[in-house]
Write a protein that holds these residues in place. Structure first.
Motif, PDB file in Angstrom:
ATOM      1  N   THR A 268       0.828  -1.207   0.000  1.00 43.66           N
ATOM      2  CA  THR A 268       0.000   0.000   0.000  1.00 43.66           C
ATOM      3  C   THR A 268       0.861   1.254   0.000  1.00 43.66           C
ATOM      4  O   THR A 268       0.584   2.224  -0.720  1.00 43.66           O
ATOM      5  N   LEU A 269       1.921   1.245   0.818  1.00 42.98           N
ATOM      6  CA  LEU A 269       2.830   2.390   0.889  1.00 42.98           C
ATOM      7  C   LEU A 269       3.506   2.638  -0.463  1.00 42.98           C
ATOM      8  O   LEU A 269       3.638   3.792  -0.905  1.00 42.98           O
ATOM      9  N   CYS A 270       3.910   1.578  -1.133  1.00 42.58           N
ATOM     10  CA  CYS A 270       4.539   1.705  -2.456  1.00 42.58           C
ATOM     11  C   CYS A 270       3.567   2.285  -3.475  1.00 42.58           C
ATOM     12  O   CYS A 270       3.950   3.089  -4.334  1.00 42.58           O
ATOM     13  N   ILE A 271       2.297   1.877  -3.379  1.00 39.86           N
ATOM     14  CA  ILE A 271       1.271   2.429  -4.271  1.00 39.86           C
ATOM     15  C   ILE A 271       1.156   3.942  -4.069  1.00 39.86           C
ATOM     16  O   ILE A 271       1.091   4.713  -5.030  1.00 39.86           O
ATOM     17  N   GLY A 272       1.145   4.360  -2.806  1.00 37.11           N
ATOM     18  CA  GLY A 272       1.037   5.790  -2.506  1.00 37.11           C
ATOM     19  C   GLY A 272       2.207   6.583  -3.056  1.00 37.11           C
ATOM     20  O   GLY A 272       2.027   7.658  -3.644  1.00 37.11           O
ATOM     21  N   ILE A 273       3.412   6.070  -2.879  1.00 37.51           N
ATOM     22  CA  ILE A 273       4.604   6.760  -3.396  1.00 37.51           C
ATOM     23  C   ILE A 273       4.550   6.856  -4.914  1.00 37.51           C
ATOM     24  O   ILE A 273       4.871   7.896  -5.503  1.00 37.51           O
ATOM     25  N   LEU A 274       4.120   5.776  -5.569  1.00 36.70           N
ATOM     26  CA  LEU A 274       3.995   5.775  -7.029  1.00 36.70           C
ATOM     27  C   LEU A 274       3.015   6.850  -7.494  1.00 36.70           C
ATOM     28  O   LEU A 274       3.301   7.611  -8.427  1.00 36.70           O
ATOM     29  N   LEU A 275       1.859   6.929  -6.851  1.00 32.77           N
ATOM     30  CA  LEU A 275       0.843   7.911  -7.244  1.00 32.77           C
ATOM     31  C   LEU A 275       1.333   9.344  -7.027  1.00 32.77           C
ATOM     32  O   LEU A 275       1.059  10.234  -7.846  1.00 32.77           O
ATOM     33  N   ILE A 276       2.065   9.574  -5.959  1.00 33.16           N
ATOM     34  CA  ILE A 276       2.598  10.911  -5.697  1.00 33.16           C
ATOM     35  C   ILE A 276       3.601  11.313  -6.779  1.00 33.16           C
ATOM     36  O   ILE A 276       3.588  12.453  -7.270  1.00 33.16           O
ATOM     37  N   LEU A 277       4.463  10.374  -7.182  1.00 26.44           N
ATOM     38  CA  LEU A 277       5.443  10.659  -8.231  1.00 26.44           C
ATOM     39  C   LEU A 277       4.748  10.994  -9.555  1.00 26.44           C
ATOM     40  O   LEU A 277       5.132  11.944 -10.249  1.00 26.44           O
ATOM     41  N   ILE A 278       3.719  10.215  -9.908  1.00 27.73           N
ATOM     42  CA  ILE A 278       2.987  10.485 -11.144  1.00 27.73           C
ATOM     43  C   ILE A 278       2.279  11.833 -11.065  1.00 27.73           C
ATOM     44  O   ILE A 278       2.267  12.609 -12.037  1.00 27.73           O
ATOM     45  N   ALA A 279       1.707  12.139  -9.902  1.00 32.94           N
ATOM     46  CA  ALA A 279       1.024  13.427  -9.722  1.00 32.94           C
ATOM     47  C   ALA A 279       1.995  14.587  -9.891  1.00 32.94           C
ATOM     48  O   ALA A 279       1.643  15.621 -10.483  1.00 32.94           O
ATOM     49  N   ILE A 280       3.219  14.440  -9.400  1.00 32.10           N
ATOM     50  CA  ILE A 280       4.217  15.503  -9.530  1.00 32.10           C
ATOM     51  C   ILE A 280       4.580  15.720 -10.997  1.00 32.10           C
ATOM     52  O   ILE A 280       4.684  16.865 -11.468  1.00 32.10           O
ATOM     53  N   VAL A 281       4.764  14.620 -11.739  1.00 35.04           N
ATOM     54  CA  VAL A 281       5.069  14.733 -13.175  1.00 35.04           C
ATOM     55  C   VAL A 281       3.945  15.458 -13.902  1.00 35.04           C
ATOM     56  O   VAL A 281       4.178  16.370 -14.711  1.00 35.04           O
ATOM     57  N   LEU A 282       2.698  15.066 -13.622  1.00 39.74           N
ATOM     58  CA  LEU A 282       1.549  15.711 -14.254  1.00 39.74           C
ATOM     59  C   LEU A 282       1.475  17.195 -13.890  1.00 39.74           C
ATOM     60  O   LEU A 282       1.186  18.042 -14.750  1.00 39.74           O
ATOM     61  N   ALA A 283       1.727  17.516 -12.639  1.00 43.83           N
ATOM     62  CA  ALA A 283       1.658  18.910 -12.200  1.00 43.83           C
ATOM     63  C   ALA A 283       2.704  19.760 -12.912  1.00 43.83           C
ATOM     64  O   ALA A 283       2.416  20.876 -13.349  1.00 43.83           O
ATOM     65  N   VAL A 284       3.920  19.231 -13.043  1.00 48.19           N
ATOM     66  CA  VAL A 284       4.997  19.979 -13.707  1.00 48.19           C
ATOM     67  C   VAL A 284       4.655  20.231 -15.168  1.00 48.19           C
ATOM     68  O   VAL A 284       4.815  21.352 -15.679  1.00 48.19           O
ATOM     69  N   GLU A 285       4.172  19.191 -15.858  1.00 44.71           N
ATOM     70  CA  GLU A 285       3.884  19.333 -17.284  1.00 44.71           C
ATOM     71  C   GLU A 285       2.688  20.249 -17.534  1.00 44.71           C
ATOM     72  O   GLU A 285       2.713  21.089 -18.433  1.00 44.71           O
TER      73      GLU A 285
END
Length: 328
Positions: free
Chosen positions: A195-212
């Motif tokens: 579950t923790l790994c899923i959360g970290i993955l989603l945060i990383l993807i959200a950061i990429v989307l926010a930057v772009e």
């Protein structure tokens, strides 16, 4: 929303995520798996995100008004940015919190066949959604790599759906691994780690989307290929002898503003200059159809001013404009 907005991919992802969210939540109720709870919230957040993209596409179609004379095309960027916020907060942070709690207070998984069966079903559904997104993206991607497509695409919907679907597939594999290890070892901590790994993955993807999407919100110029087409279309070698300087700006994914100061011959009449500008605008629209708002200012080229480098602009990923193309 135009075809380039990837409506088909968004609808496919929405249908998949809604069905998966219900199945995951039912599996959580029967098994108590925190991975399943995190994944059900993740799928629910993704469903909301696809809804946001559809709303943004619809609102972007509104006609221009005196208050917004350039229209509402960039509203699609606003809703894509909201997606990154939802993915970060509702999906990522919730999963991190749930994973931490499960690691701190592990709970044995009950009725293991529920989470395993639902995860297998979800993987199949996400593969279908991801396949649709890839197929739709390939119509626009051309020879660009996937990384370049996500970074350079002016239409935000397909990159968002692609990253969400990729994150969902990887998240499902992580959830399956966490549940599998928890069942194999009898230790619910593994479920929390997944579950923790899923959360970290989603945060990383959200950061990429926010930057772009932030870059799109700030305003991006046309791609280098379109810039070169516009430059070639403006100069006719007769009345319009060169571009003194030029700026482009995306008003939306399918609408481009072009503003340029062009050099004309000093002995041309006003009527001849006006006719040359009209002809240049037609050539620009023929070369780059999305160039719908064009402002061309005629001037007399001054080599001395050009040599001083009064126009330090750059084209996307290109060198600083040469003295022959800059300054007045």
């Amino acid at each position: 929303m135009s075809a380039s907005g990837g409506t088909k991919a968004i609808v496919a992802a929405l249908a998949a995520n809604l069905s998966i969210a219900v199945a995951k939540f039912v599996a959580f109720l029967f098994s108590g798996s925190s991975s399943m709870l995190a994944e059900s919230v993740h799928s629910l957040a993704d469903s909301g995100n696809q809804g946001l993209l559809l709303v943004g596409g619809k609102r972007a179609k509104r006609e221009a008004t005196p208050e917004h004379p350039f229209g509402y095309g960039r509203e699609r960027y606003i809703y894509a940015f909201l997606v990154s916020i939802v993915l970060f907060s509702v999906g990522g942070m919730f999963a991190v919190y749930e994973g931490y709690e499960k690691i701190k207070h592990p709970h044995e998984i009950e009725a293991w066949y529920w989470p395993v069966g639902v995860l297998v079903f979800a993987i199949i559904a996400e593969i279908f959604s991801f396949r649709t997104a890839i197929k739709e993206s390939n119509l626009l991607r051309g020879n660009r790599s996937w990384t370049e497509f996500v970074r350079r695409s002016k239409a935000p919907e397909l990159p968002v759906v692609l990253l969400e679907d990729l994150g969902a597939l990887v998240g499902l594999i992580l959830a399956l691994g966490g549940v599998g290890l928890a069942l194999a070892t009898g230790n619910g901590v593994w479920d929390g780690i997944g579950t923790l790994c899923i959360g970290i993955l989603l945060i990383l993807i959200a950061i990429v989307l926010a930057v772009e999407t932030k870059s799109l919100l700030l305003g991006e110029s046309a791609g280098i290929e379109d810039v070169e087409k516009i430059k070639a279309a403006v100069v006719d070698g007769d009345t319009v002898t060169r571009i003194i300087h030029m700026r482009t700006l995306h008003l939306g994914p399918e609408e481009l503003l072009v503003a340029a100061k062009i050099a004309v011959r000093h002995d041309e009449t006003a009527a001849e200059v006006a006719e040359a500008i009209d002809a240049a605008e037609r050539r620009i629209r023929d070369a780059v159809p999305i160039a719908r708002v064009i402002y061309l200012e005629p001037d007399i080229y001054n080599a001395e001013a050009a040599a001083t480098g009064t126009n330090p602009g750059r084209t996307p990923d290109g060198p600083t404009e040469t003295p022959s193309d800059s300054g007045h």
